[in-house]
Design an enzyme around this catalytic site. Structure first.
Site, PDB file in Angstrom:
ATOM      1  CB  CYS A 276      13.690   8.771   8.609  1.00  0.00           C
ATOM      2  SG  CYS A 276      14.456   7.723   7.422  1.00  0.00           S
TER       3      CYS A 276
ATOM      4  CD  GLU B 223      10.678  12.506  11.598  1.00  0.00           C
ATOM      5  OE1 GLU B 223       9.488  11.828  11.984  1.00  0.00           O
ATOM      6  OE2 GLU B 223      11.608  11.779  11.014  1.00  0.00           O
TER       7      GLU B 223
ATOM      8  CD  GLU C 149      13.339   4.640   8.476  1.00  0.00           C
ATOM      9  OE1 GLU C 149      12.921   5.431   9.345  1.00  0.00           O
ATOM     10  OE2 GLU C 149      13.631   4.606   7.354  1.00  0.00           O
TER      11      GLU C 149
ATOM     12  CE  LYS D 202      -1.799   2.598   3.219  1.00  0.00           C
ATOM     13  NZ  LYS D 202      -1.775   3.846   2.137  1.00  0.00           N
TER      14      LYS D 202
HETATM   15  P1  NAD Z   1       1.744   8.295   8.366  1.00  0.00           P
HETATM   16  O1  NAD Z   1       2.663   7.316   9.420  1.00  0.00           O
HETATM   17  O2  NAD Z   1       0.403   8.670   8.742  1.00  0.00           O
HETATM   18  O3  NAD Z   1       1.527   7.305   7.066  1.00  0.00           O
HETATM   19  C1  NAD Z   1       2.462   6.290   6.358  1.00  0.00           C
HETATM   20  C2  NAD Z   1       1.824   5.324   5.865  1.00  0.00           C
HETATM   21  O4  NAD Z   1       0.985   4.570   6.969  1.00  0.00           O
HETATM   22  C3  NAD Z   1       0.793   5.595   4.516  1.00  0.00           C
HETATM   23  O5  NAD Z   1       0.842   4.676   3.878  1.00  0.00           O
HETATM   24  C4  NAD Z   1      -0.589   5.860   5.485  1.00  0.00           C
HETATM   25  O6  NAD Z   1      -1.798   5.690   4.529  1.00  0.00           O
HETATM   26  C5  NAD Z   1      -0.692   4.742   6.358  1.00  0.00           C
HETATM   27  N1  NAD Z   1      -1.105   4.435   7.442  1.00  0.00           N
HETATM   28  C6  NAD Z   1      -1.756   5.283   8.044  1.00  0.00           C
HETATM   29  N2  NAD Z   1      -2.696   4.999   9.027  1.00  0.00           N
HETATM   30  C7  NAD Z   1      -2.462   3.793   9.210  1.00  0.00           C
HETATM   31  C8  NAD Z   1      -3.201   2.666   9.874  1.00  0.00           C
HETATM   32  N3  NAD Z   1      -3.933   2.774  11.160  1.00  0.00           N
HETATM   33  N4  NAD Z   1      -2.656   1.183   9.671  1.00  0.00           N
HETATM   34  C9  NAD Z   1      -1.899   1.050   8.670  1.00  0.00           C
HETATM   35  N5  NAD Z   1      -1.347   1.949   7.797  1.00  0.00           N
HETATM   36  C10 NAD Z   1      -1.780   3.258   8.054  1.00  0.00           C
HETATM   37  O7  NAD Z   1       2.737   9.509   7.910  1.00  0.00           O
HETATM   38  P2  NAD Z   1       2.102  10.606   7.428  1.00  0.00           P
HETATM   39  O8  NAD Z   1       1.038  11.467   7.634  1.00  0.00           O
HETATM   40  O9  NAD Z   1       2.312  10.532   5.712  1.00  0.00           O
HETATM   41  O10 NAD Z   1       3.549  11.806   7.753  1.00  0.00           O
HETATM   42  C11 NAD Z   1       3.391  12.230   9.312  1.00  0.00           C
HETATM   43  C12 NAD Z   1       4.798  12.357   9.723  1.00  0.00           C
HETATM   44  O11 NAD Z   1       5.394  10.979   9.843  1.00  0.00           O
HETATM   45  C13 NAD Z   1       5.772  13.067   8.763  1.00  0.00           C
HETATM   46  O12 NAD Z   1       5.485  14.405   9.076  1.00  0.00           O
HETATM   47  C14 NAD Z   1       7.301  12.564   9.307  1.00  0.00           C
HETATM   48  O13 NAD Z   1       7.496  13.310  10.627  1.00  0.00           O
HETATM   49  C15 NAD Z   1       6.566  10.985   9.474  1.00  0.00           C
HETATM   50  N6  NAD Z   1       7.235  10.404   8.454  1.00  0.00           N
HETATM   51  C16 NAD Z   1       8.359   9.725   8.660  1.00  0.00           C
HETATM   52  C17 NAD Z   1       8.664   8.794   7.530  1.00  0.00           C
HETATM   53  C18 NAD Z   1      10.295   7.925   7.431  1.00  0.00           C
HETATM   54  O14 NAD Z   1      10.686   7.777   6.652  1.00  0.00           O
HETATM   55  N7  NAD Z   1      10.165   7.402   8.836  1.00  0.00           N
HETATM   56  C19 NAD Z   1       7.967   8.894   6.272  1.00  0.00           C
HETATM   57  C20 NAD Z   1       6.974   9.440   6.406  1.00  0.00           C
HETATM   58  C21 NAD Z   1       6.550  10.304   7.302  1.00  0.00           C
END
Ligand code: NAD
Length: 484
Positions: free
Chosen positions: A287, A387, A251, A176
């Site tokens: 990250c 972050e 991660e 996904k």
């Molecule tokens: P998020 O954690 O909400 O989303 C990451 C993924 O998880 C997306 O594909 C999302 O659709 C999915 N997701 C959301 N809720 C879920 C659930 N309950 N169960 C399973 N999957 C689910 O992150 P975001 O909203 O895109 O970004 C928010 C913050 O997260 C960013 O500002 C940043 O600080 C951090 N982030 C970190 C990384 C990294 O590389 N570690 C990457 C993206 C974002």
């Protein structure tokens, strides 16, 4: 260019079961340039069923030898390279990355496939000596259906760094992508199809959090890989706990510290370049971004001057303009988050050295943020602790190494950090004292295909890259044979 994208389930491109299509927005113009079908829980179930069916003994995928799986991944890598121009152009449009960063990530994707493809025929089990009347051996088997929940910041990299070891080890995958970025992932899936992957082995379903939740809660899933925020990581762990589903890696971000302890101000070019790079690369949406700079006090003002000078050389703009160092942020939601942190930094009393908002020359449209340097910061500030995930860094003066190490470790994250010094003893002793999963000495490298990458504390669990990463996609089965 294709402007209409569908789900990829069981080797077939199809609409989502409720017909929902969502616009895909170019973050540099805020205009929609394509549409993508959105998956439903029913589609998630279809994808998991297809992935499960593809694993059946006697089926096509199960009959592929490890060597064939490895060769296959290398052939996809070759196809990716042949399609670099098209993939990069789509990437720039969908994500906003400048072309050199987009094509660099396309190459990374190919390298992950080659690296893990090379491991496919090197996985082994073992025998255990229990004496003359028993034989005992250990089989190394694939886990089964693996679910990969991806973020938007490095969609190709993160897709290949988990799908490649999963397939090399004989698993099947349901991916996904993040809601913000799914087209490049779908484009990559079409190359797997073109290379001849059997139906159901790789399935890609765009969709939002609800779809991710459904996928991680399903008992058919035998392994979960997640990259994203801590908050969502906790939800994924809770979902996994219900079925005791192994979480292969998680991660969750970082707040990397960079310790500047070079000999004198003449040696500041490297760290100042590193600080500018931390804002320019992926517009800071990484990250491993070095976002906290702890600088020895005698180097502090010269360092700020050098960084400000470097920032003046960074060009912000749409990926289509030549010479752009950093593009827009990925989405309106994320732009607003980063801007609110910049306001917080100002309110917290940090001294603004560069940036501080939207670049004035770029009009009203596009999620652009100027590289922003805050000085005179301290560990009590939110901009230092949390972050931000944008082109923003904080600089903090320190008196000695002990103080720098203590402040660097004083954070909820523990993904990566770095030390700049020409003293070999300092370099290695600091590396051992930093409470993170990855340390760089004199540079800002954050990952490599061949090396383990992952964090401690709230940065997550498991490692991506290197041999341990592929072992995590396997399980051991012990066979005990009584000979008498
Ligand atoms: P998020 O954690 O909400 O989303 C990451 C993924 O998880 C997306 O594909 C999302 O659709 C999915 N997701 C959301 N809720 C879920 C659930 N309950 N169960 C399973 N999957 C689910 O992150 P975001 O909203 O895109 O970004 C928010 C913050 O997260 C960013 O500002 C940043 O600080 C951090 N982030 C970190 C990384 C990294 O590389 N570690 C990457 C993206 C974002």
């Amino acid at each position: 260019m294709n402007t209409s994208y569908q789900l990829f389930i069981d080797g077939v491109w199809r609409e989502g079961s409720d017909g929902t299509r969502v616009p895909v927005v170019n973050p540099a113009t805020e205009e929609a340039f394509a549409e993508v079908s959105w998956g439903t829980p029913h589609d998630a179930s279809l994808a998991l069923a297809a992935a499960e069916k593809a694993l059946v003994a006697g089926g096509e995928w199960a009959s592929w030898s490890p060597t064939r799986r490895g060769r296959f991944l290398s052939s996809v890598a070759a196809l990716i390279r042949q399609n670099t121009a098209e993939l990069s152009a789509l990437f720039c449009l969908e994500h906003g990355k400048p072309p050199h960063q987009a094509s660099g990530e396309v190459e990374d994707a190919a390298r992950y496939l080659e690296y893990f493809g090379g491991w496919a025929d090197k996985l082994t089990g073992m025998t255990i000596d229990l004496g003359p009347w028993q034989m005992n051996y250990v089989l190394r088997e694939p886990l089964g259906v693996t679910v990969h929940i991806a973020p938007w910041n490095y969609p190709l990299d993160i897709f290949c760094r988990s799908v490649a070891p999963a397939l090399a080890a004989g698993n099947t995958c349901v991916v996904k992508p993040a809601p913000e970025i799914s087209l490049v992932t779908l484009a990559l899936a079409s190359l797997f199809q073109e290379a001849g992957l059997p139906a159901g082995v790789l399935n890609v379903i765009p969709g939002g959090p609800e779809l991710g939740k459904v996928l991680t809660e399903d008992p058919r899933v035998r392994g979960i890989v997640f990259t994203g925020s801590v908050e969502t990581g906790r939800k994924v762990l809770e979902a996994a706990a219900r079925n005791i589903t192994p979480v292969i890696s998680m991660e969750l971000g970082g707040k990397a510290a960079s310790l500047v302890f070079v000999g004198d101000a003449d040696e500041l070019d490297g760290p100042a370049g590193g600080a500018a790079g931390a804002m320019a690369w992926n517009a800071g949406q990484s990250c491993g971004q070095r976002s906290r700079w702890y600088v020895r006090r005698d180097l502090y003002e010269p360092f700020l001057e050098r960084v400000a000078e470097r920032v003046r050389g960074l060009k912000v703009g749409p990926a289509t303009q030549p010479g752009v160092s950093l593009g827009p942020l990925v989405s309106k939601r994320h732009y607003e988050k980063v801007m609110s942190y910049i306001h917080t930094g100002i309110e917290e009393g940090a001294r603004l050295i560069a940036g501080g908002g939207r670049p004035e020359n770029l009009g009203e449209h596009g999620y652009f943020v100027a590289p922003t340097v805050f000085a005179d910061c301290h560990n009590g500030m939110r901009i230092v602790r949390e972050e931000i995930f944008g082109p923003v860094i904080s600089v903090i003066p320190v008196d000695n190494l002990d103080e720098a190490v203590a402040l660097a470790n004083d954070n909820m994250f523990g993904l990566s950090s770095e030390i700049w010094t020409s003293d070999v003893t300092t370099a290695h002793s600091v590396a051992s004292r930093l409470d993170v999963g990855h340390v760089t000495i004199n540079g800002s490298a954050a990952f490599g295909f061949e090396v383990p990458f992952g964090g401690v504390k709230l940065s997550g669990l498991g490692r991506e890259g290197g041999p341990e990463a592929i072992l995590a996609y396997t399980r051991l089965k012990n066979v005990w044979v009584n000979l008498k």
